[in-house]
Each structure stands twice: as C-alpha cells, then as structure tokens.
Motif scaffolding. Sequence first.
Motif, PDB file in Angstrom:
ATOM      1  N   ASP A 154      -1.450   1.904   4.410  1.00  0.00           N
ATOM      2  CA  ASP A 154      -1.674   1.481   5.798  1.00  0.00           C
ATOM      3  C   ASP A 154      -0.354   1.337   6.548  1.00  0.00           C
ATOM      4  N   SER A 182       0.809  -1.224   0.000  1.00  0.00           N
ATOM      5  CA  SER A 182       0.000   0.000   0.000  1.00  0.00           C
ATOM      6  C   SER A 182       0.838   1.269   0.000  1.00  0.00           C
ATOM      7  N   GLN A 208       2.261   8.886   7.056  1.00  0.00           N
ATOM      8  CA  GLN A 208       1.302   7.829   6.722  1.00  0.00           C
ATOM      9  C   GLN A 208       1.276   7.615   5.215  1.00  0.00           C
ATOM     10  N   ASP A 218      -6.417   4.279  12.290  1.00  0.00           N
ATOM     11  CA  ASP A 218      -5.523   3.343  12.971  1.00  0.00           C
ATOM     12  C   ASP A 218      -4.184   3.973  13.350  1.00  0.00           C
ATOM     13  N   PRO A 226       0.943  -3.536   9.023  1.00  0.00           N
ATOM     14  CA  PRO A 226      -0.088  -4.444   9.568  1.00  0.00           C
ATOM     15  C   PRO A 226       0.518  -5.657  10.258  1.00  0.00           C
TER      16      PRO A 226
END
Lengths: 233, 181
Positions: A111, A64, A108, A75, A130
């Motif tokens: 993700d 991503s 950012q 998040d 993640p």
Amino acid sequence: MTVKPGIPPLDPMRVQVRKHALLKEISTKPSRRWWRFAVPATALAAAAVVGAVLWTPTQSAYASWTAEPRAPGPDTETRVERCREQVEEMGTRSEMPFAPAEAKVVDQRGDLTLVLFAGPQSRLLCLATPNGQRVTGSVDRSGVEPLGSAPFRFTGVDGQRSSDGTEANRMMSGMVGPQVGKIRVDTADGRRVTATIANGWVVAWWPGWADATLITLYDHAGDILSTERPEFE
Amino acid sequence: MTDEELWGQVRAGGSEAFGRLFERHAQAVFAYCLRRTGTWAVAEDLVSVVFMETWRKRASVTVEGSLLPWLYTVALGVTRNHHRARTRYKTALGKVPPHHADDDHADDVARRVDAETRTRAVIAELAKLPAGDREVLEMSAWSDLTQAQIAAVLGIPVGTVKSRLARAQRTVRGALVEEAL
C-alpha cells in the motif's frame, strides 16, 4: 560556477539534536566499542528535548513493502494527486524551478506509492504511505540533459528518515532507454529490488538506510545489458 | 572560553566542553562535508562521525589555538570513504533522531536541494583533478587554514601544498571562479 558553493546554515534545532545525541553517545563510553552498550539514564533528558519537536512514526508504515512492484491499485490515483498537490505547493512557495511537475513513474509496493515527478530542471520523488506523503529530490538549474542513445543514467539516491530512526528509506532514480526491459538494484544490506520503469525513467526504493551498491540492466529478453555502480548515495 | 581551554576540559573527560566545541564548529565541519559529498543527509551524519572520532582520539590530540585544523583532518579522512565511516558508526548514527521531511517548509527543502545541486556540480568539476591536488585546493578554498596548517592536515610539506595548489588552480581556472584562485 564558484569553487566554494554557498552552504545554508544548519537548523539550530538540528545542531542541538545532534549535540545531545553526541553527548549521549560519549557518555556511555566504557570501551572502544562503546556504542554497543546500553544507554544510561542521562539519555532520557536528551530524548525528552528532541522528542518534543520531532515526529515519532509507527514502525509498521513500510510493513507492506515488497521487492517486486505491483500494478497500481484503486487508491493509487488519490495518492498521486496528493503528491502532485504537495509538489506544486513547493514550486509555488519557492523560487526553485520545480514546475512543470509531470508524474513520470508510479511505483506501487503493497500500500506504498512512490511517484517520480520530472520537469526540465527538476526531479522530485514523493513517497505516499497510509500515514501521509513526503517529498524529496533535486534541482538542476542547467537543465536535465537528455539521455541520448545511452541505456541508462543514474540520477541519484535520495533518502528520508523518521524522527526516531525506526522508519527510513532510500530511493533510487534514473533515466532509461527503450532497450532496457528491467532494472534490478542490489543494496548494501542484501536486498534485491526490482525497479519500476515508465516514460523513460526508472525508480526503486527500499526500507532502511542501506546504500544501493549495484544496478543491473536487462534487455527485454532478460539478458544482462550492463551494470552500474552508483556514484552518489 | 577558547578552544584550547575547552579542549583541556575535554581531555579531562568534560563532555559539556565537548558540546560547546560541537556548537562552535558543527557548521564549518558540515559545510566541508557537504561540499565533499554533495548530499545533505550524508554530510549531517558525517558531522557526528567527525566529532565521535575526535572524542575517541582526544587523549592523543593537542590543540594549539583552534580545534578546526584537527576537525578538518578528521573530516578529510571520513569523507575519503564516507561509506566506511558511516558503517563504522552505523549503530550510533541510528540513535540520532533523524530529520523528517514533514517538519520542513518548502523553502527549506528548496534551499537544501539547491545546495546539493551546486555542490555536486563543483564536485564533478573538481573530480577532474588528481586526488592530491584536489584535496589541497578544497582545503584552501573551503577553510580558513593557512598553508602551513593545510600541510599539517594533509600530512605533506608546505612546499608540496604550494605546488599542488598552483597546479590545481591552473587546471580549474575558467571552469571555477573564486577569489582564492
């Protein structure tokens, strides 16, 4: 300061990993361009040795990633807190002056969250994916010198690599003055990455192991202020 | 078994003997590369590069006593332009199972970053010297080589080693402390 700074011993396991990889490479040498050829069956034994102790990542962890950062998502704060806990644990368990670990920049991309923690004597980067988070950085016992009136000071490029080489990243950081509105990083593999600036600091990162080759500073009107070439990788 | 004996096997194609030489000298090569580059991960890669280069040139290298002088010769070359050296072996290095930060304890991470910080401070100080003087001083301070061996590694006369070393020592004395100075 001594001219011969102490060097900690290499981890014996890392020496064995390097040795097996080296022997694997030289055993495949049919010509001067030997490293381009297929790995023979002997490589399987070496792979088994190291595969038992090193983590094997998923190849999609950085899928991503984007060259342009985006606004933090729902998040992000959770990941920042996880990074903070890890950094504080490092400060507690070691004698290094990590604390205080104040989050200066949150970058950012998709993700993926990169957090720069900076204290009076430290600069730590935490990349949260993640799959978890990892910390790298540096410590300067003499203290971080204030930027002063300069527009920018490069503080280093750090890197992390996974056990099978499929997942790697480089992370650039620096101090930045208020006259700088945007920073772009060109990499050796042709990426052009827009950095995230906050609280007088800047960070950028990219997948792969390519070096940063050029850092371009823009003012708030979008005009180029200057360019910098990183001294360290 | 001595370096000379192992090297004889290496020249005959003995990879196991080469592995033993790697185990024997990897730390010394790593320390030199880290002090030259200031970056742990880069220095680790350069250790592999040094030994791959050494293997590639094995047919033309004769070892008398220790292999270390030759390893320092190669290490000096690859650290002069480590970007190019690592690019040349990019594919091979990519196959090395890399280090992963999650495998480390915090103390290990701290040791590494502390070592990087200290080496970079020394690099910054030594950068004030002319390249020729700096390389002589570095080789003198960081290796156990004699001045004759340093001359061979650097490809310069022994007299030049002595003069450059004396000049470099005068320049950095005060900023850097070392018995050899």
